[in-house]
Design a protein around this motif. Structure first.
Motif, PDB file in Angstrom:
ATOM      1  N   ASN A  71       0.833  -1.210   0.000  1.00 44.75           N
ATOM      2  CA  ASN A  71       0.000   0.000   0.000  1.00 44.75           C
ATOM      3  C   ASN A  71       0.871   1.265   0.000  1.00 44.75           C
ATOM      4  OD1 ASN A  71       0.697   0.698   2.670  1.00 44.75           O
ATOM      5  ND2 ASN A  71      -0.912  -0.625   3.505  1.00 44.75           N
ATOM      6  N   GLU A  72       0.213   2.414  -0.074  1.00 41.52           N
ATOM      7  CA  GLU A  72       0.982   3.656  -0.245  1.00 41.52           C
ATOM      8  C   GLU A  72       1.942   3.903   0.914  1.00 41.52           C
ATOM      9  OE1 GLU A  72      -1.828   6.771  -1.274  1.00 41.52           O
ATOM     10  OE2 GLU A  72      -2.710   5.430  -2.763  1.00 41.52           O
ATOM     11  N   ASN A  73       1.490   3.655   2.144  1.00 38.88           N
ATOM     12  CA  ASN A  73       2.397   3.849   3.285  1.00 38.88           C
ATOM     13  C   ASN A  73       3.582   2.900   3.208  1.00 38.88           C
ATOM     14  OD1 ASN A  73       1.204   5.962   4.561  1.00 38.88           O
ATOM     15  ND2 ASN A  73      -0.221   4.656   5.723  1.00 38.88           N
ATOM     16  N   GLN A  74       3.288   1.670   2.762  1.00 34.68           N
ATOM     17  CA  GLN A  74       4.382   0.684   2.666  1.00 34.68           C
ATOM     18  C   GLN A  74       5.342   1.048   1.532  1.00 34.68           C
ATOM     19  OE1 GLN A  74       1.680  -2.569   2.309  1.00 34.68           O
ATOM     20  NE2 GLN A  74       1.863  -3.170   4.467  1.00 34.68           N
ATOM     21  N   ILE A  75       4.823   1.662   0.472  1.00 31.68           N
ATOM     22  CA  ILE A  75       5.738   2.125  -0.599  1.00 31.68           C
ATOM     23  C   ILE A  75       6.689   3.168  -0.012  1.00 31.68           C
ATOM     24  CG2 ILE A  75       5.886   3.535  -2.712  1.00 31.68           C
ATOM     25  CD1 ILE A  75       3.617   2.054  -3.865  1.00 31.68           C
ATOM     26  N   LYS A  76       6.129   4.088   0.779  1.00 31.16           N
ATOM     27  CA  LYS A  76       6.988   5.126   1.376  1.00 31.16           C
ATOM     28  C   LYS A  76       8.044   4.471   2.267  1.00 31.16           C
ATOM     29  CE  LYS A  76       3.348   8.581   1.728  1.00 31.16           C
ATOM     30  NZ  LYS A  76       2.462   9.276   2.642  1.00 31.16           N
ATOM     31  N   THR A  77       7.605   3.495   3.074  1.00 32.57           N
ATOM     32  CA  THR A  77       8.556   2.819   3.970  1.00 32.57           C
ATOM     33  C   THR A  77       9.645   2.121   3.157  1.00 32.57           C
ATOM     34  OG1 THR A  77       6.740   2.412   5.485  1.00 32.57           O
ATOM     35  CG2 THR A  77       8.729   1.092   5.834  1.00 32.57           C
ATOM     36  N   LEU A  78       9.222   1.348   2.164  1.00 36.37           N
ATOM     37  CA  LEU A  78      10.183   0.586   1.356  1.00 36.37           C
ATOM     38  C   LEU A  78      11.193   1.498   0.678  1.00 36.37           C
ATOM     39  CD1 LEU A  78      11.179  -1.960  -0.178  1.00 36.37           C
ATOM     40  CD2 LEU A  78       9.340  -1.596  -1.831  1.00 36.37           C
ATOM     41  N   LEU A  79      10.699   2.552   0.038  1.00 39.81           N
ATOM     42  CA  LEU A  79      11.618   3.409  -0.717  1.00 39.81           C
ATOM     43  C   LEU A  79      12.508   4.231   0.213  1.00 39.81           C
ATOM     44  CD1 LEU A  79       9.327   4.476  -3.703  1.00 39.81           C
ATOM     45  CD2 LEU A  79      10.951   2.587  -3.585  1.00 39.81           C
ATOM     46  N   SER A  80      11.988   4.590   1.397  1.00 41.78           N
ATOM     47  CA  SER A  80      12.846   5.295   2.366  1.00 41.78           C
ATOM     48  C   SER A  80      13.977   4.383   2.826  1.00 41.78           C
ATOM     49  CB  SER A  80      12.052   5.732   3.602  1.00 41.78           C
ATOM     50  OG  SER A  80      10.980   6.526   3.224  1.00 41.78           O
ATOM     51  N   ILE A  81      13.629   3.117   3.051  1.00 37.82           N
ATOM     52  CA  ILE A  81      14.659   2.145   3.484  1.00 37.82           C
ATOM     53  C   ILE A  81      15.744   2.023   2.404  1.00 37.82           C
ATOM     54  CG2 ILE A  81      15.062  -0.345   3.821  1.00 37.82           C
ATOM     55  CD1 ILE A  81      12.210  -0.465   5.069  1.00 37.82           C
ATOM     56  N   VAL A  82      15.300   1.850   1.159  1.00 36.91           N
ATOM     57  CA  VAL A  82      16.260   1.641   0.069  1.00 36.91           C
ATOM     58  C   VAL A  82      17.069   2.911  -0.174  1.00 36.91           C
ATOM     59  CG1 VAL A  82      16.493   1.118  -2.398  1.00 36.91           C
ATOM     60  CG2 VAL A  82      14.832  -0.142  -1.014  1.00 36.91           C
ATOM     61  N   LYS A  87      23.951   6.047  -2.657  1.00 38.32           N
ATOM     62  CA  LYS A  87      24.838   7.212  -2.587  1.00 38.32           C
ATOM     63  C   LYS A  87      25.231   7.687  -3.964  1.00 38.32           C
ATOM     64  CE  LYS A  87      26.764   5.880   1.819  1.00 38.32           C
ATOM     65  NZ  LYS A  87      26.253   4.491   1.788  1.00 38.32           N
ATOM     66  N   ASN A  88      25.365   6.700  -4.866  1.00 39.18           N
ATOM     67  CA  ASN A  88      25.886   7.015  -6.182  1.00 39.18           C
ATOM     68  C   ASN A  88      24.763   7.437  -7.128  1.00 39.18           C
ATOM     69  OD1 ASN A  88      27.349   7.221  -8.452  1.00 39.18           O
ATOM     70  ND2 ASN A  88      27.789   5.036  -8.665  1.00 39.18           N
ATOM     71  N   LYS A  89      24.553   8.732  -7.263  1.00 38.50           N
ATOM     72  CA  LYS A  89      23.442   9.203  -8.112  1.00 38.50           C
ATOM     73  C   LYS A  89      23.846   9.267  -9.580  1.00 38.50           C
ATOM     74  CE  LYS A  89      20.664  10.389  -4.628  1.00 38.50           C
ATOM     75  NZ  LYS A  89      19.628   9.479  -4.206  1.00 38.50           N
ATOM     76  N   LYS A  90      25.160   9.086  -9.836  1.00 35.06           N
ATOM     77  CA  LYS A  90      25.649   9.171 -11.214  1.00 35.06           C
ATOM     78  C   LYS A  90      25.269   7.898 -11.967  1.00 35.06           C
ATOM     79  CE  LYS A  90      29.892  10.401 -12.651  1.00 35.06           C
ATOM     80  NZ  LYS A  90      31.313  10.451 -12.377  1.00 35.06           N
ATOM     81  N   ALA A  91      24.863   8.033 -13.190  1.00 37.58           N
ATOM     82  CA  ALA A  91      24.513   6.879 -14.028  1.00 37.58           C
ATOM     83  C   ALA A  91      23.533   5.963 -13.311  1.00 37.58           C
ATOM     84  CB  ALA A  91      25.776   6.097 -14.400  1.00 37.58           C
ATOM     85  N   PHE A  92      22.557   6.564 -12.633  1.00 36.94           N
ATOM     86  CA  PHE A  92      21.721   5.784 -11.746  1.00 36.94           C
ATOM     87  C   PHE A  92      20.439   5.302 -12.405  1.00 36.94           C
ATOM     88  CE2 PHE A  92      18.841   5.239  -8.136  1.00 36.94           C
ATOM     89  CZ  PHE A  92      19.566   4.246  -7.505  1.00 36.94           C
ATOM     90  N   GLU A  93      20.194   4.001 -12.272  1.00 38.53           N
ATOM     91  CA  GLU A  93      18.961   3.415 -12.810  1.00 38.53           C
ATOM     92  C   GLU A  93      18.220   2.763 -11.643  1.00 38.53           C
ATOM     93  OE1 GLU A  93      18.865   0.799 -16.585  1.00 38.53           O
ATOM     94  OE2 GLU A  93      18.642  -0.589 -14.908  1.00 38.53           O
ATOM     95  N   GLY A 115      12.193   8.871  -6.382  1.00 34.85           N
ATOM     96  CA  GLY A 115      13.397   8.710  -7.208  1.00 34.85           C
ATOM     97  C   GLY A 115      13.389   7.535  -8.156  1.00 34.85           C
ATOM     98  N   VAL A 116      12.306   6.737  -8.170  1.00 38.77           N
ATOM     99  CA  VAL A 116      12.269   5.607  -9.107  1.00 38.77           C
ATOM    100  C   VAL A 116      12.176   6.186 -10.519  1.00 38.77           C
ATOM    101  CG1 VAL A 116      10.871   3.640  -9.883  1.00 38.77           C
ATOM    102  CG2 VAL A 116      11.200   4.080  -7.427  1.00 38.77           C
ATOM    103  N   ASN A 117      13.068   5.749 -11.418  1.00 36.80           N
ATOM    104  CA  ASN A 117      13.061   6.350 -12.756  1.00 36.80           C
ATOM    105  C   ASN A 117      12.831   5.330 -13.871  1.00 36.80           C
ATOM    106  OD1 ASN A 117      15.530   5.067 -12.884  1.00 36.80           O
ATOM    107  ND2 ASN A 117      16.712   6.935 -12.530  1.00 36.80           N
TER     108      ASN A 117
END
Ligand code: SF4
Length: 379
Positions: A71-82, A87-93, A115-117
């Motif tokens: 659910n939406e709250n769990q998406i926030k939790t999951l993505l915050s954890i990840v 750290k490496n935003k360069k060439a990031f997928e 930040g999911v792209n």
């Protein structure tokens, strides 16, 4: 001798929950029960924390199962954890797999804002009869709407997965799916033949004569049709099953096909670190319990002898149209490909299945259609 170590550049997170088990599915996934997802995400956080600050990732892939079932709250939790570990935003997928039946507009916004792209949408077919046959929870219309919504929400890197080779499927029906997908203009398309693996309901039906597998020659024709049609529509065929607009090849999967090291977190996830391949406990409840008790949930570890690792590296590289560079092989393993595989390479070249014209070993078009047998020669 140069040991094979490569920098760890990819992180995989496994979310093993689905709304319903599809009839053909042999992946490590279970129907989600209420309450367990929060515990699972907590376990993922604890497992990831063990590696805090150790690695820097160029690619992150959250796969499943169905990551978008949370659910939406769990998406926030999951993505915050990840995100704490990126750290490496360069060439990031940063990819999340999605099932069109579970991806709402709000969830899309959250994924984008965190930040999911890249979104990989499991559509499989646009035809409702085949979706029903697979046991999917969505229709062709919902799948189409999902991709359109992703585009309108600003996603600029979308993959669509399609399956061909259903019992009774005609070439015309497959062409309709190909035409439909091209109209949606995703940046990336993956096409897979329907597989009969494990002890799935589909396998049991086939065993009992309730499902008749499609003729292999028709299946091959479907694959050739996809290759021709997608190339004509400016998709570059860069891996056996994968096609991309220039610059949209999947970096995460290319890391796998280059046999590079990666960290996998979650139930049943594989890792390959410091020359050692390992697998986590597959059962969700055992995984959660194991993490709570000790954070060590490895049920399998193996260190590959150098020559075995070299074989696997060639096999993985041959999946890609660019094949294996002789120089890269030498740099990684300290000897020439021909020293280990000279006889196989000569035989396969003589049969017109391999070429190494530009210092790269690759499958010919003929080799592509019997890729499994060619690769078996290196194992
Ligand atoms: S949605 Fe994907 S992972 Fe889940 S059961 Fe279906 S095929 Fe398997």
């Amino acid at each position: 001798m140069n040991r094979t170590k490569q920098p760890l550049s990819s992180l995989y997170i496994h979310i093993p929950f689905c709304a319903k088990k599809c009839d053909y599915c042999d992946f490590n996934s279970v129907v989600s029960e209420s309450g367990i997802i929060d515990h699972y995400l907590h376990a993922v956080e604890r497992e990831l924390n063990v590696f805090e600050g150790k690695y820097s990732y160029d690619t992150v892939y959250i796969g499943g199962g169905t990551p978008t079932i949370v659910n939406e709250n769990q998406i926030k939790t999951l993505l915050s954890i990840v995100n704490k570990h990126i750290k490496n935003k360069k060439a990031f997928e940063y990819t999340v797999e999605a099932n069109p039946g579970t991806l709402t507009k709000n969830k899309m916004k959250l994924l984008r804002d965190y930040g999911v792209n890249r979104i990989s949408v499991g559509i499989q077919s646009f035809q409702d009869d085949y979706l029903k046959f697979l046991g999917r929870i969505h229709s062709g219309a919902i799948a189409t709407k999902c991709v359109e919504l992703l585009v309108s929400e600003g996603f600029k890197n979308i993959n669509v997965d399609l399956i061909f080779g259903y019992p009774g499927q005609t070439l015309d029906e497959w062409m309709q799916d190909l035409q439909r997908v091209v109209e949606l203009k995703p940046e990336h398309i993956s096409t897979y033949a329907l597989t009969y693996e494990g002890e799935t309901p589909l396998v049991k039906k086939a065993r009992n004569g309730l499902v008749i597998k499609l003729d292999e020659d028709v299946e091959l024709e479907m694959y050739q049709t996809a290759m021709r049609f997608l190339r004509e529509n400016n998709y570059c065929h860069y891996e056996i099953s994968n096609f991309a607009k220039p610059g949209y090849e999947c970096s995460h999967n290319i890391n796998y096909w280059n046999n590079k090291e990666y960290l996998g977190v979650g139930a049943g996830a594989y890792s390959f670190i410091d020359g050692e391949r390992s697998m986590n406990e597959r059962s969700v409840s055992h995984y959660i319990k194991g993490i709570e008790e000790s954070t060590n949930v490895k049920v399998f570890r193996e260190s590959l002898p150098l020559h075995t690792f070299a074989s696997e590296t060639i096999v993985m590289a041959l999946r890609m149209m660019r094949g294996m560079s002789g120089k890269d092989f030498y740099d990684r393993f300290g000897y020439k490909i021909g020293e280990q595989f000279g006889a196989q390479i000569s035989d396969l070249k003589r049969l017109g299945l391999l070429n190494d014209d530009d210092e790269r070993l690759k499958l010919t078009e003929k080799g592509l259609f019997v890729a499994d047998s060619v690769m078996a020669e290196f194992l």
